[in-house]
Design a protein around this motif. Structure first.
Motif, PDB file in Angstrom:
ATOM      1  N   VAL A 113      33.325  27.814  52.240  1.00  0.00           N
ATOM      2  CA  VAL A 113      33.151  27.824  53.692  1.00  0.00           C
ATOM      3  C   VAL A 113      34.446  27.207  54.186  1.00  0.00           C
ATOM      4  CG1 VAL A 113      31.852  27.431  55.528  1.00  0.00           C
ATOM      5  CG2 VAL A 113      30.685  27.695  53.131  1.00  0.00           C
ATOM      6  N   LYS A 114      35.147  28.038  55.048  1.00  0.00           N
ATOM      7  CA  LYS A 114      36.382  27.459  55.538  1.00  0.00           C
ATOM      8  C   LYS A 114      36.207  26.128  56.214  1.00  0.00           C
ATOM      9  CE  LYS A 114      38.880  30.932  54.106  1.00  0.00           C
ATOM     10  NZ  LYS A 114      39.543  30.680  53.147  1.00  0.00           N
ATOM     11  N   ASN A 115      36.976  25.118  56.014  1.00  0.00           N
ATOM     12  CA  ASN A 115      37.155  23.893  56.908  1.00  0.00           C
ATOM     13  C   ASN A 115      35.946  23.253  56.740  1.00  0.00           C
ATOM     14  OD1 ASN A 115      39.870  24.441  58.049  1.00  0.00           O
ATOM     15  ND2 ASN A 115      38.770  25.831  59.221  1.00  0.00           N
ATOM     16  N   PHE A 116      35.060  23.313  55.563  1.00  0.00           N
ATOM     17  CA  PHE A 116      33.902  22.654  55.339  1.00  0.00           C
ATOM     18  C   PHE A 116      33.827  22.194  53.860  1.00  0.00           C
ATOM     19  CE2 PHE A 116      28.816  23.328  55.055  1.00  0.00           C
ATOM     20  CZ  PHE A 116      28.823  22.185  55.423  1.00  0.00           C
ATOM     21  N   ILE A 117      33.332  23.233  52.923  1.00  0.00           N
ATOM     22  CA  ILE A 117      33.117  22.684  51.514  1.00  0.00           C
ATOM     23  C   ILE A 117      33.649  23.735  50.625  1.00  0.00           C
ATOM     24  CG2 ILE A 117      31.166  21.615  52.232  1.00  0.00           C
ATOM     25  CD1 ILE A 117      29.763  23.899  50.954  1.00  0.00           C
ATOM     26  N   ILE A 204      41.817  25.794  47.353  1.00  0.00           N
ATOM     27  CA  ILE A 204      40.616  26.735  47.119  1.00  0.00           C
ATOM     28  C   ILE A 204      39.992  26.821  48.513  1.00  0.00           C
ATOM     29  CG2 ILE A 204      38.402  26.654  45.885  1.00  0.00           C
ATOM     30  CD1 ILE A 204      39.539  24.931  43.757  1.00  0.00           C
ATOM     31  N   ASN A 205      40.074  26.061  49.296  1.00  0.00           N
ATOM     32  CA  ASN A 205      39.430  26.278  50.686  1.00  0.00           C
ATOM     33  C   ASN A 205      39.787  27.109  51.086  1.00  0.00           C
ATOM     34  OD1 ASN A 205      38.658  25.125  53.856  1.00  0.00           O
ATOM     35  ND2 ASN A 205      36.820  25.129  52.382  1.00  0.00           N
ATOM     36  N   ALA A 206      41.256  27.627  51.114  1.00  0.00           N
ATOM     37  CA  ALA A 206      42.122  28.468  51.817  1.00  0.00           C
ATOM     38  C   ALA A 206      42.064  30.031  51.257  1.00  0.00           C
ATOM     39  CB  ALA A 206      43.524  28.011  51.939  1.00  0.00           C
ATOM     40  N   VAL A 207      41.250  30.224  50.242  1.00  0.00           N
ATOM     41  CA  VAL A 207      41.300  31.567  49.857  1.00  0.00           C
ATOM     42  C   VAL A 207      40.400  32.538  50.448  1.00  0.00           C
ATOM     43  CG1 VAL A 207      41.555  30.463  47.354  1.00  0.00           C
ATOM     44  CG2 VAL A 207      39.226  31.212  48.070  1.00  0.00           C
ATOM     45  N   THR A 208      40.747  33.777  50.387  1.00  0.00           N
ATOM     46  CA  THR A 208      39.880  34.730  51.585  1.00  0.00           C
ATOM     47  C   THR A 208      38.570  34.778  50.476  1.00  0.00           C
ATOM     48  OG1 THR A 208      42.188  35.971  51.566  1.00  0.00           O
ATOM     49  CG2 THR A 208      40.146  37.331  51.929  1.00  0.00           C
ATOM     50  N   ASP A 210      34.582  36.750  51.077  1.00  0.00           N
ATOM     51  CA  ASP A 210      33.768  38.015  51.488  1.00  0.00           C
ATOM     52  C   ASP A 210      32.693  37.408  52.487  1.00  0.00           C
ATOM     53  OD1 ASP A 210      31.316  37.046  50.100  1.00  0.00           O
ATOM     54  OD2 ASP A 210      31.520  38.464  48.505  1.00  0.00           O
ATOM     55  N   GLU A 211      31.689  38.269  53.287  1.00  0.00           N
ATOM     56  CA  GLU A 211      30.554  37.984  54.204  1.00  0.00           C
ATOM     57  C   GLU A 211      29.822  36.807  53.589  1.00  0.00           C
ATOM     58  OE1 GLU A 211      29.426  41.620  52.161  1.00  0.00           O
ATOM     59  OE2 GLU A 211      31.271  40.931  52.965  1.00  0.00           O
ATOM     60  N   SER A 212      29.641  36.832  52.331  1.00  0.00           N
ATOM     61  CA  SER A 212      28.639  35.735  51.652  1.00  0.00           C
ATOM     62  C   SER A 212      29.406  34.448  51.104  1.00  0.00           C
ATOM     63  CB  SER A 212      28.003  36.418  50.627  1.00  0.00           C
ATOM     64  OG  SER A 212      28.625  36.828  49.506  1.00  0.00           O
ATOM     65  N   ASP A 213      30.678  34.483  51.638  1.00  0.00           N
ATOM     66  CA  ASP A 213      31.459  33.321  51.277  1.00  0.00           C
ATOM     67  C   ASP A 213      31.900  33.117  49.788  1.00  0.00           C
ATOM     68  OD1 ASP A 213      31.435  32.222  54.078  1.00  0.00           O
ATOM     69  OD2 ASP A 213      29.593  31.250  53.566  1.00  0.00           O
ATOM     70  N   TRP A 214      31.864  34.105  49.163  1.00  0.00           N
ATOM     71  CA  TRP A 214      32.308  34.314  47.815  1.00  0.00           C
ATOM     72  C   TRP A 214      33.593  34.510  47.693  1.00  0.00           C
ATOM     73  CZ3 TRP A 214      28.617  33.987  43.410  1.00  0.00           C
ATOM     74  CH2 TRP A 214      29.422  34.042  42.183  1.00  0.00           C
ATOM     75  N   PRO A 215      34.580  33.880  47.076  1.00  0.00           N
ATOM     76  CA  PRO A 215      36.167  34.165  47.050  1.00  0.00           C
ATOM     77  C   PRO A 215      36.281  35.486  46.475  1.00  0.00           C
ATOM     78  CG  PRO A 215      35.791  32.027  46.235  1.00  0.00           C
ATOM     79  CD  PRO A 215      34.442  32.834  46.480  1.00  0.00           C
ATOM     80  N   LEU A 216      37.376  36.391  46.907  1.00  0.00           N
ATOM     81  CA  LEU A 216      37.499  37.762  46.697  1.00  0.00           C
ATOM     82  C   LEU A 216      38.140  37.640  45.276  1.00  0.00           C
ATOM     83  CD1 LEU A 216      38.627  39.431  49.827  1.00  0.00           C
ATOM     84  CD2 LEU A 216      36.086  39.634  48.816  1.00  0.00           C
ATOM     85  N   THR A 217      38.884  36.859  45.027  1.00  0.00           N
ATOM     86  CA  THR A 217      39.308  36.536  43.719  1.00  0.00           C
ATOM     87  C   THR A 217      38.673  35.183  43.096  1.00  0.00           C
ATOM     88  OG1 THR A 217      41.548  37.247  44.453  1.00  0.00           O
ATOM     89  CG2 THR A 217      41.508  35.865  42.208  1.00  0.00           C
TER      90      THR A 217
END
Length: 228
Positions: A113-117, A204-208, A210-217
């Motif tokens: 979650v961006k700027n969170f955890i 890690i927090n900066a990765v892209t 999806d809509e459920s906060d799961w990293p695309l990579t």
């Protein structure tokens, strides 16, 4: 005279045959007994299967003999070193125990979650799931009155996904705060803090996601190591 000798010969022959038969029978029985003993010898389980009924008693004993309090998360994006708090003894003991069992190996940071955890410990790896299934199924009570706050860089334990009014903690997962998150205080147990590798947490927090906060990579936790 010949008849008597013949009979005597037959008697002698039969006695010899009988002795041979008994000897073979005894030998086979001994072999069967030895084989049975070997097959019945199996290694005993070192630790009990953990449940709601025995987990707390187990960790109360475990933490007295396993005092390690530093670990390294070896991830595909770098290392994160963590100091575990001694006062949150059940959560420290749980993390050390699971580390020694390899329960975090090949898991993922599955929620960012961006700027969170960043949240880790989950996996779709069937081998990891099987290993955890053998360890046990249990939850840990919260331990939130130790004076810790959810500042940047602490490691905390999320509640279980099941219906959980007491916010019991899921022992196989954890999250690290990338920014201060004081609104979480009192609900989740802080049991350590990052002492090296906050830059990796930021990466890690900066990765892209999806809509459920799961990293695309996928971001893997390759292993967790105990540090001196």
């Amino acid at each position: 005279m010949r008849v008597l000798l013949l009979v005597g010969f037959c008697l002698i022959f039969l006695n010899c045959e009988d002795k041979q038969s008994k000897s073979k029978s005894t030998t086979n029985l001994s072999k069967t007994t030895i084989d049975t003993i070997k097959k019945d010898t199996t290694p005993t389980r070192k630790y009990p299967y953990l449940t709601e009924d025995n987990a707390m008693d187990f960790f109360l004993q475990y933490e007295t003999k396993n005092k390690e309090n530093k670990v390294r998360l070896v991830t595909t994006m770098g290392n994160i070193d963590i100091l575990l708090h001694d006062v949150t003894k059940f959560h420290r003991a749980n993390f050390i125990f699971l580390t020694k069992q390899g329960a975090f190996d090949n898991t993922q940071f599955h929620r960012v979650v961006k700027n969170f955890i960043i949240q880790g410990g989950n996996t779709d790896n069937v081998k990891v799931a099987a290993k955890r299934g053998k360890i046990g199924h249990y939850l840990l009570p919260t331990d939130t009155k130790r004076g810790f706050t959810h500042k940047r860089g602490v490691i905390s334990m999320p509640s279980s996904d099941i219906e959980n009014p007491h916010k019991l903690a899921s022992p196989y997962e954890f999250f690290i705060t990338q920014q201060d998150a004081f609104h979480l205080d009192g609900d989740f147990t802080i049991f350590g803090e990052v002492i090296n590798g906050l830059d990796v947490v930021d990466k890690i927090n900066a990765v892209t996601v999806d809509e459920s906060d799961w990293p695309l990579t996928n971001i893997y936790i390759k292993t967790v190591k105990i540090l001196e």
